[in-house]
Design a protein around this motif. Structure first.
Motif, mmCIF file in Angstrom:
data_model
loop_
_atom_site.group_PDB
_atom_site.id
_atom_site.type_symbol
_atom_site.label_atom_id
_atom_site.label_comp_id
_atom_site.label_asym_id
_atom_site.label_seq_id
_atom_site.Cartn_x
_atom_site.Cartn_y
_atom_site.Cartn_z
ATOM 1 N N LEU A 26 1.010 -1.044 -0.015
ATOM 2 C CA LEU A 26 0.064 -0.045 0.036
ATOM 3 C C LEU A 26 0.947 1.113 0.023
ATOM 4 C CD1 LEU A 26 -2.753 -0.902 2.570
ATOM 5 C CD2 LEU A 26 -3.071 -0.589 0.121
ATOM 6 N N LEU A 27 0.597 2.300 -0.738
ATOM 7 C CA LEU A 27 1.086 3.652 -0.614
ATOM 8 C C LEU A 27 0.518 4.392 0.733
ATOM 9 C CD1 LEU A 27 2.338 3.791 -3.433
ATOM 10 C CD2 LEU A 27 0.772 5.420 -3.950
ATOM 11 N N PRO A 28 1.405 5.330 1.293
ATOM 12 C CA PRO A 28 0.893 6.038 2.203
ATOM 13 C C PRO A 28 -0.418 6.616 1.958
ATOM 14 C CG PRO A 28 3.143 6.486 1.633
ATOM 15 C CD PRO A 28 2.744 5.425 0.582
ATOM 16 N N SER A 29 -1.046 6.752 3.029
ATOM 17 C CA SER A 29 -2.614 7.192 2.723
ATOM 18 C C SER A 29 -2.389 8.903 2.300
ATOM 19 C CB SER A 29 -3.243 7.296 4.289
ATOM 20 O OG SER A 29 -2.864 8.202 5.110
ATOM 21 N N LYS A 59 -6.697 2.255 -6.572
ATOM 22 C CA LYS A 59 -7.292 2.864 -5.382
ATOM 23 C C LYS A 59 -8.565 2.120 -4.882
ATOM 24 C CE LYS A 59 -6.950 7.355 -5.104
ATOM 25 N NZ LYS A 59 -7.315 8.606 -5.139
ATOM 26 N N ILE A 60 -8.552 1.616 -3.596
ATOM 27 C CA ILE A 60 -9.481 1.004 -2.937
ATOM 28 C C ILE A 60 -10.346 1.567 -1.892
ATOM 29 C CG2 ILE A 60 -10.022 -1.297 -2.317
ATOM 30 C CD1 ILE A 60 -7.860 -2.545 -3.171
ATOM 31 N N ARG A 61 -11.442 2.027 -1.883
ATOM 32 C CA ARG A 61 -11.865 2.810 -0.958
ATOM 33 C C ARG A 61 -11.978 1.903 0.405
ATOM 34 N NH1 ARG A 61 -17.248 6.081 -1.142
ATOM 35 N NH2 ARG A 61 -17.708 5.194 -3.092
ATOM 36 N N GLY A 62 -11.571 2.786 1.438
ATOM 37 C CA GLY A 62 -11.670 2.187 2.782
ATOM 38 C C GLY A 62 -10.410 1.430 3.092
ATOM 39 N N LYS A 63 -9.499 1.201 2.024
ATOM 40 C CA LYS A 63 -8.305 0.518 2.361
ATOM 41 C C LYS A 63 -7.167 1.306 1.935
ATOM 42 C CE LYS A 63 -8.106 -4.148 1.336
ATOM 43 N NZ LYS A 63 -8.176 -5.150 0.578
ATOM 44 N N GLU B 210 -11.431 -5.564 -8.106
ATOM 45 C CA GLU B 210 -11.246 -4.321 -7.439
ATOM 46 C C GLU B 210 -10.028 -4.422 -6.546
ATOM 47 O OE1 GLU B 210 -14.552 -1.148 -5.661
ATOM 48 O OE2 GLU B 210 -14.642 -3.198 -5.019
ATOM 49 N N ASP B 211 -9.729 -5.434 -5.795
ATOM 50 C CA ASP B 211 -8.705 -5.399 -5.075
ATOM 51 C C ASP B 211 -7.276 -5.708 -5.803
ATOM 52 O OD1 ASP B 211 -8.909 -8.170 -5.684
ATOM 53 O OD2 ASP B 211 -8.964 -8.886 -3.767
#
Lengths: 238, 238
Positions: A26-29, A59-63, B210-211
């Motif tokens: 994951l990238l930083p938020s 991009k995944i919402r919430g993640k 999506e993931d």
DNA sequence: GAGTGGTCTAGACCACACA
DNA sequence: GTGTGGTCTAGACCACTCC
């Protein structure tokens, strides 16, 4: 580099390609990146959306934003690709031969493609692309003289595209591309090293300027074995 | 319709298609639209950028947004196109024959394409697409069983895509597409009506969820004369 | 100089994932 | 509940076109 969001995009893209951000991590938020780059969240979001469009992240919402670019096979994003860019990636020695260079009255087919009248003059340029000594690609360019008043053989040997963008300051804004496969014409057989191949891949390119006027039609005729087209399609793009 | 900017986008798109905004005319300025829709300028800009991406308008700095969609030739934007959509556009009678339907241990090529291990099971479906009585397309689908546990021949006869999206509620997020041209294999010759054509256009499709997990690999093998691919490329997309 | 689109900000609320 | 990305706002300044 003028824009903040482009700078951020390029910086992150470079890090992904260098492996600083690894695939599937994951990238930083957005909040963290906002602090890191000392900017607003919307600017970060612009950069991230560009990265997503270019196939670097998902991009995944919430993640969060997952890195998906696997640097080994470099996703060449579909778009306007010039012969020079292509050749550079292939690490092979390209050579361009200007086989034809003339100003013509367009025939009916070209009139239709370029959307010009019979009395309008049109530049017609044929260029043969040689890679490792084999004649692989025949590019047939047709340019509207009312938009490109001046053209020389030397320009064609180098890069028409470069001339248009940097000398004439024409801004190419979008292009429609069509791919079909046909039997080789006599011209194809004469000008290319077909080596027994029985088909030609034709990429028809309609190039438009910023004011939405059509000014160039190009047929890029490829030997089938050296042809490869990659498209990266995203659903529900914002 | 949930989003404000999507609503605005659709409203303007409808007006353009209806001819309320005519080709080559200017849209109202962003400031005006902001007042008209009682929203902020950034929201209007999101709607306009979407319209630009979809080929409806062309934004020109300092001037305004030009309407460019010429409704006669409907620019089919490149993306994920299913066989059913394609056939519908062609106004020809399609027929699908499920030639093969099995659960297999993947061979090395498929393991590579689908990024699965040798012990993982993979659905393998071959479908022949007939148009006007001619067998034109051979679709070879490979699906990761750990993501699609259940599949039937009946589903394949109808639409795998529809089943995945509407029954399994899988969200397909993006796809990488690769187009190459090769010699027909023995399987191609057996299953398709090649009529003397010496090449096959292969569209390799890598479909991601999506993931960002890869779950389907499809090879769509087309007879060259019935193949056509259209791409609409925009430069400098924000 | 007036009007246009392009960028950027600082804040708000919402929908969704995960524990 | 906490943290994530998605949407939306009201305002600012800039770059560009056109007169």
């Amino acid at each position: 580099m003028i824009n903040k969001y482009l700078m951020i995009h390029n910086e992150i893209a470079t890090k992904i390609e260098a492996g600083d951000y690894t695939t599937n991590s994951l990238l930083p938020s957005e909040h963290e990146l906002k602090e890191q780059y000392g900017t607003s969240r919307e600017t970060i979001r612009k950069a991230l959306n560009l990265l997503a469009q270019n196939g670097y992240i998902q991009k995944i919402r919430g993640k969060g934003s997952v890195v998906i670019k696997n640097s080994k096979l470099d996703f060449p994003v579909s778009g306007l690709v010039s012969f020079h860019e292509l050749a550079e990636k292939m690490k092979e020695k390209p050579r361009t031969i200007v086989q034809k260079f003339s100003l013509e009255k367009p025939n009916e087919y070209i009139r239709q493609q370029l959307n010009v009248k019979a009395k309008d003059a049109v530049w017609h340029v044929n260029r043969i692309r040689e890679i490792n000594g084999e004649r692989i690609i025949l590019d047939k360019d047709y340019l509207n003289k009312s938009i490109v008043p001046h053209l020389t053989k030397e320009i064609c040997e180098h890069s028409i595209f470069h001339y248009l963008e940097n000398e004439l300051n024409l801004v190419i804004s979008f292009a429609k591309k069509e791919i079909v496969v046909e039997e080789p014409t006599d011209e194809d057989k004469e000008l290319l090293d077909l080596e027994g191949f029985h088909s030609i891949v034709i990429i028809k390119n309609y190039v438009y300027l910023e004011d939405a006027s059509l000014f160039q039609y190009t047929e890029s005729r490829h030997r089938p074995d050296k042809f490869r087209f990659v498209d990266f399609a995203r659903r529900n793009q914002t």
